[in-house]
Design a protein around this motif. Sequence first.
Motif, PDB file in Angstrom:
ATOM      1  N   TRP A 141      -7.494   3.045   5.373  1.00  0.00           N
ATOM      2  CA  TRP A 141      -8.519   3.090   4.331  1.00  0.00           C
ATOM      3  C   TRP A 141      -9.841   3.703   4.790  1.00  0.00           C
ATOM      4  CZ3 TRP A 141     -13.120   0.185   4.397  1.00  0.00           C
ATOM      5  CH2 TRP A 141     -13.211  -0.798   5.379  1.00  0.00           C
ATOM      6  N   ARG A 161      -5.777   6.003  -0.173  1.00  0.00           N
ATOM      7  CA  ARG A 161      -4.544   5.672   0.529  1.00  0.00           C
ATOM      8  C   ARG A 161      -3.631   6.877   0.745  1.00  0.00           C
ATOM      9  NH1 ARG A 161      -4.104   1.788   3.799  1.00  0.00           N
ATOM     10  NH2 ARG A 161      -5.304   0.539   2.311  1.00  0.00           N
ATOM     11  N   ASP A 206      -5.308   3.292  -3.678  1.00  0.00           N
ATOM     12  CA  ASP A 206      -4.318   2.257  -3.908  1.00  0.00           C
ATOM     13  C   ASP A 206      -4.834   1.262  -4.946  1.00  0.00           C
ATOM     14  OD1 ASP A 206      -6.137   0.569  -2.606  1.00  0.00           O
ATOM     15  OD2 ASP A 206      -5.089   0.707  -0.681  1.00  0.00           O
ATOM     16  N   ASP A 230       0.826  -1.211   0.000  1.00  0.00           N
ATOM     17  CA  ASP A 230       0.000   0.000   0.000  1.00  0.00           C
ATOM     18  C   ASP A 230       0.861   1.262   0.000  1.00  0.00           C
ATOM     19  OD1 ASP A 230      -2.323  -1.487   0.049  1.00  0.00           O
ATOM     20  OD2 ASP A 230      -2.508  -1.432   2.229  1.00  0.00           O
TER      21      ASP A 230
END
Length: 297
Positions: free
Chosen positions: A260, A290, A284, A110
């Motif tokens: 998130w 993100r 992401d 991420d």
Amino acid sequence: MSAPNNTVPQPPTVWTVKALLTWTTDFLKKKGVESPRLEAQLLLAHVLGCQKIDLFVRSEEEPADADRTTFKDLIRRRVEGWPVAYLIGQREFYLLPFEVTPAVLIPRPDTETLVLEALKLLKGKPAPAVLDLGTGSGCIAVSLAHQSKTARVTATDVSPDALDVARRNATRHGVADRIAFAQGDLFAAVPEGATFDLIASNPPYITPGELAELAPEVRDHEPRIALDGGPDGLAFYRRIAADAGRFLTPGGTVMVEVGWTQEAAVRGLFESRPEWAVNASVKDLGGRFRVVSARKK
């Protein structure tokens, strides 16, 4: 991990590389490990001192008894909850291998979203100055310096042990001459009067309730200081939004990774302050917000 099944698979008669992988994959799967085949490969390649892909070529080879004993010990520790990255001492991030120890958070895919967005911002700048707050393993700072050949990076962390790991990663990838490391809590480590074109950070953002629900390999082994974001997970974002402007050049950008569920709350922290023009948030690869960024007016 899911609920384990304690039925142990029957061992083969000859312990070839192929047999070891097959048995271990089945064993880890029954113990609830999420990626049993991949983890078996990573651990065995580490023991044999080869690349994961080499295991296919060596499939009929019979590892020495000492190697099998070492491998067995690593499997035991993995089942006890130790993350594979700590067991083998590294994790790949942005196509580079990074040393990791229990002193640093294990880099996640991420966070590559943050690096990608930062590189887009730095592209075309002749000699950009970058600040990486809470560098940990150095994955952000080193990746940016590796990809942006003229960038000069300052990387801070409150943990001296984390900075030692980050320094070794910078040396490993040939960018130590362009990264200055400083110990301290967020901006307290930044040299007086220093300003930057970009401030990037993946700060701690897990709430106490979320900490209790994390997988055991994260909750029990990764550094709590790199996870705990305060009562609502936003403690570090408040400090960054309040202080980052003093360390940016006019028109400079602050860019942070967010959990998130936190995008709206973090955007709100920046939008509430007059010095920021907040950019569009970035998702992401999983389609979740993100990265939140803001430009200094």
